[in-house]
Write a protein that holds these residues in place. Structure first.
Motif, PDB file in Angstrom:
ATOM      1  N   ILE A 172       0.705  -1.392   0.472  1.00 45.08           N
ATOM      2  CA  ILE A 172       0.521   0.008   0.279  1.00 45.08           C
ATOM      3  C   ILE A 172       0.861   1.556   0.078  1.00 45.08           C
ATOM      4  O   ILE A 172       0.891   2.300  -0.716  1.00 45.08           O
ATOM      5  CB  ILE A 172      -1.360   0.174   1.566  1.00 45.08           C
ATOM      6  CG1 ILE A 172      -1.912  -1.434   1.284  1.00 45.08           C
ATOM      7  CG2 ILE A 172      -1.565   1.440   1.354  1.00 45.08           C
ATOM      8  CD1 ILE A 172      -3.224  -1.438   2.560  1.00 45.08           C
ATOM      9  N   LYS A 173       2.230   0.959   0.754  1.00 39.84           N
ATOM     10  CA  LYS A 173       2.833   2.491   0.981  1.00 39.84           C
ATOM     11  C   LYS A 173       3.444   2.989  -0.247  1.00 39.84           C
ATOM     12  O   LYS A 173       3.366   4.067  -0.816  1.00 39.84           O
ATOM     13  CB  LYS A 173       3.735   2.381   2.329  1.00 39.84           C
ATOM     14  CG  LYS A 173       5.188   3.206   2.149  1.00 39.84           C
ATOM     15  CD  LYS A 173       5.936   3.307   3.255  1.00 39.84           C
ATOM     16  CE  LYS A 173       6.967   1.879   2.213  1.00 39.84           C
ATOM     17  NZ  LYS A 173       8.149   1.953   3.093  1.00 39.84           N
ATOM     18  N   ASN A 174       3.879   1.858  -1.336  1.00 35.01           N
ATOM     19  CA  ASN A 174       4.505   1.752  -1.979  1.00 35.01           C
ATOM     20  C   ASN A 174       3.883   2.685  -3.675  1.00 35.01           C
ATOM     21  O   ASN A 174       4.109   2.790  -4.432  1.00 35.01           O
ATOM     22  CB  ASN A 174       5.599   0.526  -2.781  1.00 35.01           C
ATOM     23  CG  ASN A 174       6.351   0.350  -1.613  1.00 35.01           C
ATOM     24  OD1 ASN A 174       7.082   1.457  -1.492  1.00 35.01           O
ATOM     25  ND2 ASN A 174       7.422   0.013  -1.223  1.00 35.01           N
ATOM     26  N   THR A 175       2.561   1.882  -3.538  1.00 34.16           N
ATOM     27  CA  THR A 175       1.453   1.795  -3.999  1.00 34.16           C
ATOM     28  C   THR A 175       1.098   2.906  -4.912  1.00 34.16           C
ATOM     29  O   THR A 175       1.484   4.305  -5.576  1.00 34.16           O
ATOM     30  CB  THR A 175       0.108   1.194  -3.952  1.00 34.16           C
ATOM     31  OG1 THR A 175       0.147  -0.276  -4.446  1.00 34.16           O
ATOM     32  CG2 THR A 175      -0.526   1.537  -5.435  1.00 34.16           C
ATOM     33  N   LEU A 176       0.799   4.395  -2.934  1.00 37.83           N
ATOM     34  CA  LEU A 176       0.511   5.085  -2.955  1.00 37.83           C
ATOM     35  C   LEU A 176       0.854   6.496  -3.645  1.00 37.83           C
ATOM     36  O   LEU A 176       1.557   7.022  -3.926  1.00 37.83           O
ATOM     37  CB  LEU A 176       0.152   5.826  -1.477  1.00 37.83           C
ATOM     38  CG  LEU A 176      -1.061   4.930  -1.373  1.00 37.83           C
ATOM     39  CD1 LEU A 176      -0.936   5.060   0.207  1.00 37.83           C
ATOM     40  CD2 LEU A 176      -3.179   5.702  -1.391  1.00 37.83           C
ATOM     41  N   LEU A 177       3.029   5.775  -3.133  1.00 37.02           N
ATOM     42  CA  LEU A 177       4.306   6.537  -3.559  1.00 37.02           C
ATOM     43  C   LEU A 177       4.270   6.865  -5.316  1.00 37.02           C
ATOM     44  O   LEU A 177       3.998   7.527  -5.913  1.00 37.02           O
ATOM     45  CB  LEU A 177       5.549   6.025  -3.197  1.00 37.02           C
ATOM     46  CG  LEU A 177       5.981   6.345  -1.838  1.00 37.02           C
ATOM     47  CD1 LEU A 177       7.158   5.491  -1.550  1.00 37.02           C
ATOM     48  CD2 LEU A 177       5.791   7.967  -1.516  1.00 37.02           C
ATOM     49  N   VAL A 178       3.916   5.722  -5.669  1.00 42.68           N
ATOM     50  CA  VAL A 178       3.899   5.954  -6.925  1.00 42.68           C
ATOM     51  C   VAL A 178       2.833   6.395  -8.081  1.00 42.68           C
ATOM     52  O   VAL A 178       2.878   7.580  -8.954  1.00 42.68           O
ATOM     53  CB  VAL A 178       3.581   3.940  -7.936  1.00 42.68           C
ATOM     54  CG1 VAL A 178       3.151   4.382  -9.013  1.00 42.68           C
ATOM     55  CG2 VAL A 178       5.136   3.312  -7.500  1.00 42.68           C
ATOM     56  N   LEU A 179       1.154   6.640  -6.979  1.00 43.15           N
ATOM     57  CA  LEU A 179      -0.011   6.997  -7.356  1.00 43.15           C
ATOM     58  C   LEU A 179      -0.141   8.462  -7.598  1.00 43.15           C
ATOM     59  O   LEU A 179       0.539   9.718  -8.359  1.00 43.15           O
ATOM     60  CB  LEU A 179      -0.646   6.249  -6.945  1.00 43.15           C
ATOM     61  CG  LEU A 179      -1.418   5.492  -7.879  1.00 43.15           C
ATOM     62  CD1 LEU A 179      -2.414   4.634  -6.123  1.00 43.15           C
ATOM     63  CD2 LEU A 179      -2.219   5.532  -8.963  1.00 43.15           C
ATOM     64  N   GLU A 180       0.900   9.232  -5.965  1.00 39.19           N
ATOM     65  CA  GLU A 180       1.515  10.028  -5.911  1.00 39.19           C
ATOM     66  C   GLU A 180       2.912  11.153  -7.387  1.00 39.19           C
ATOM     67  O   GLU A 180       2.734  12.092  -7.460  1.00 39.19           O
ATOM     68  CB  GLU A 180       2.455  10.910  -4.552  1.00 39.19           C
ATOM     69  CG  GLU A 180       2.585  12.103  -3.979  1.00 39.19           C
ATOM     70  CD  GLU A 180       2.786  11.815  -2.792  1.00 39.19           C
ATOM     71  OE1 GLU A 180       3.577  12.466  -1.918  1.00 39.19           O
ATOM     72  OE2 GLU A 180       1.782  10.702  -2.151  1.00 39.19           O
ATOM     73  N   MET A 181       3.577  10.199  -7.489  1.00 36.66           N
ATOM     74  CA  MET A 181       4.970  10.125  -8.396  1.00 36.66           C
ATOM     75  C   MET A 181       4.098  10.478  -9.669  1.00 36.66           C
ATOM     76  O   MET A 181       4.319  11.844 -10.367  1.00 36.66           O
ATOM     77  CB  MET A 181       5.870   9.371  -8.815  1.00 36.66           C
ATOM     78  CG  MET A 181       6.972   9.802  -9.207  1.00 36.66           C
ATOM     79  SD  MET A 181       7.583   8.544  -9.299  1.00 36.66           S
ATOM     80  CE  MET A 181       6.797   7.370 -10.588  1.00 36.66           C
ATOM     81  N   HIS A 182       3.179   9.994  -9.637  1.00 34.02           N
ATOM     82  CA  HIS A 182       1.793  10.273 -11.110  1.00 34.02           C
ATOM     83  C   HIS A 182       1.473  11.578 -11.444  1.00 34.02           C
ATOM     84  O   HIS A 182       0.929  11.268 -12.251  1.00 34.02           O
ATOM     85  CB  HIS A 182       1.976   8.970 -11.959  1.00 34.02           C
ATOM     86  CG  HIS A 182       3.041   7.919 -12.212  1.00 34.02           C
ATOM     87  ND1 HIS A 182       4.016   7.610 -13.540  1.00 34.02           N
ATOM     88  CD2 HIS A 182       3.520   6.816 -11.729  1.00 34.02           C
ATOM     89  CE1 HIS A 182       4.790   7.188 -13.437  1.00 34.02           C
ATOM     90  NE2 HIS A 182       4.418   6.394 -12.281  1.00 34.02           N
ATOM     91  N   PHE A 183       0.031  11.008 -10.860  1.00 37.22           N
ATOM     92  CA  PHE A 183      -0.816  12.248 -10.424  1.00 37.22           C
ATOM     93  C   PHE A 183      -0.887  13.671  -9.087  1.00 37.22           C
ATOM     94  O   PHE A 183      -1.772  13.960  -9.647  1.00 37.22           O
ATOM     95  CB  PHE A 183      -2.280  10.622 -10.227  1.00 37.22           C
ATOM     96  CG  PHE A 183      -1.970   9.966 -10.999  1.00 37.22           C
ATOM     97  CD1 PHE A 183      -2.688  10.380 -12.942  1.00 37.22           C
ATOM     98  CD2 PHE A 183      -1.794   8.738 -11.005  1.00 37.22           C
ATOM     99  CE1 PHE A 183      -2.660   9.344 -13.592  1.00 37.22           C
ATOM    100  CE2 PHE A 183      -2.425   7.627 -11.777  1.00 37.22           C
ATOM    101  CZ  PHE A 183      -2.465   7.916 -13.435  1.00 37.22           C
ATOM    102  N   ALA A 184       0.271  13.473  -8.113  1.00 38.68           N
ATOM    103  CA  ALA A 184      -0.573  14.178  -7.391  1.00 38.68           C
ATOM    104  C   ALA A 184       0.602  15.105  -6.887  1.00 38.68           C
ATOM    105  O   ALA A 184       1.519  14.767  -6.874  1.00 38.68           O
ATOM    106  CB  ALA A 184      -1.542  13.434  -6.644  1.00 38.68           C
ATOM    107  N   GLN A 185       0.419  15.815  -6.190  1.00 37.44           N
ATOM    108  CA  GLN A 185       1.408  16.118  -5.159  1.00 37.44           C
ATOM    109  C   GLN A 185       0.946  15.665  -4.046  1.00 37.44           C
ATOM    110  O   GLN A 185       2.595  16.390  -2.618  1.00 37.44           O
ATOM    111  CB  GLN A 185       0.565  18.355  -5.332  1.00 37.44           C
ATOM    112  CG  GLN A 185       1.204  19.099  -6.613  1.00 37.44           C
ATOM    113  CD  GLN A 185       3.011  18.219  -6.698  1.00 37.44           C
ATOM    114  OE1 GLN A 185       3.842  18.117  -6.508  1.00 37.44           O
ATOM    115  NE2 GLN A 185       2.674  18.023  -8.693  1.00 37.44           N
ATOM    116  N   GLY A 186       1.147  14.657  -3.463  1.00 39.22           N
ATOM    117  CA  GLY A 186       0.123  14.760  -2.150  1.00 39.22           C
ATOM    118  C   GLY A 186      -0.530  13.892  -2.289  1.00 39.22           C
ATOM    119  O   GLY A 186      -1.720  13.290  -2.632  1.00 39.22           O
TER     120      GLY A 186
END
Length: 95
Positions: free
Chosen positions: A77-91
């Motif tokens: 979960i932690k790493n998935t959220l990091l990937v999504l943040e990197m691709h889509f969001a600022q936080g």
């Protein structure tokens, strides 16, 4: 990026609900890392690079993840959220 986690009856599956649109299609499935690899969005390839991910499905506002049973959800979960943040969001912010 707002997100909410939903665990299914299957202990090896989770849905991450998001406030951003991942696809215009009803559902897109990637049943294993090399499935449609040339057509996989970059964020899907990056999520598959996380240890323990066995399949991914996306709908417009949700990503379904299946893991191998011996892998830890916390890391996935932690790493998935990091990937999504990197691709889509600022936080990220859990709702």
């Amino acid at each position: 990026m707002l997100y909410q986690l939903e665990f299914s009856e299957n202990p090896n599956e989770i849905c991450v609900h998001l406030d951003l649109e991942l696809t215009k299609k009803r559902i897109v499935s990637y049943e294993y890392p090399d499935h449609n690899k040339r057509r996989q969005p970059e964020f899907i390839r990056d999520i598959f690079s996380i240890d323990g991910i066995s399949s991914i499905g996306i709908t417009p506002y949700c990503i379904f993840i299946e893991r191998g049973q011996v892998f830890d959800w916390d890391e996935i979960i932690k790493n998935t959220l990091l990937v999504l943040e990197m691709h889509f969001a600022q936080g990220t912010e859990k709702i």
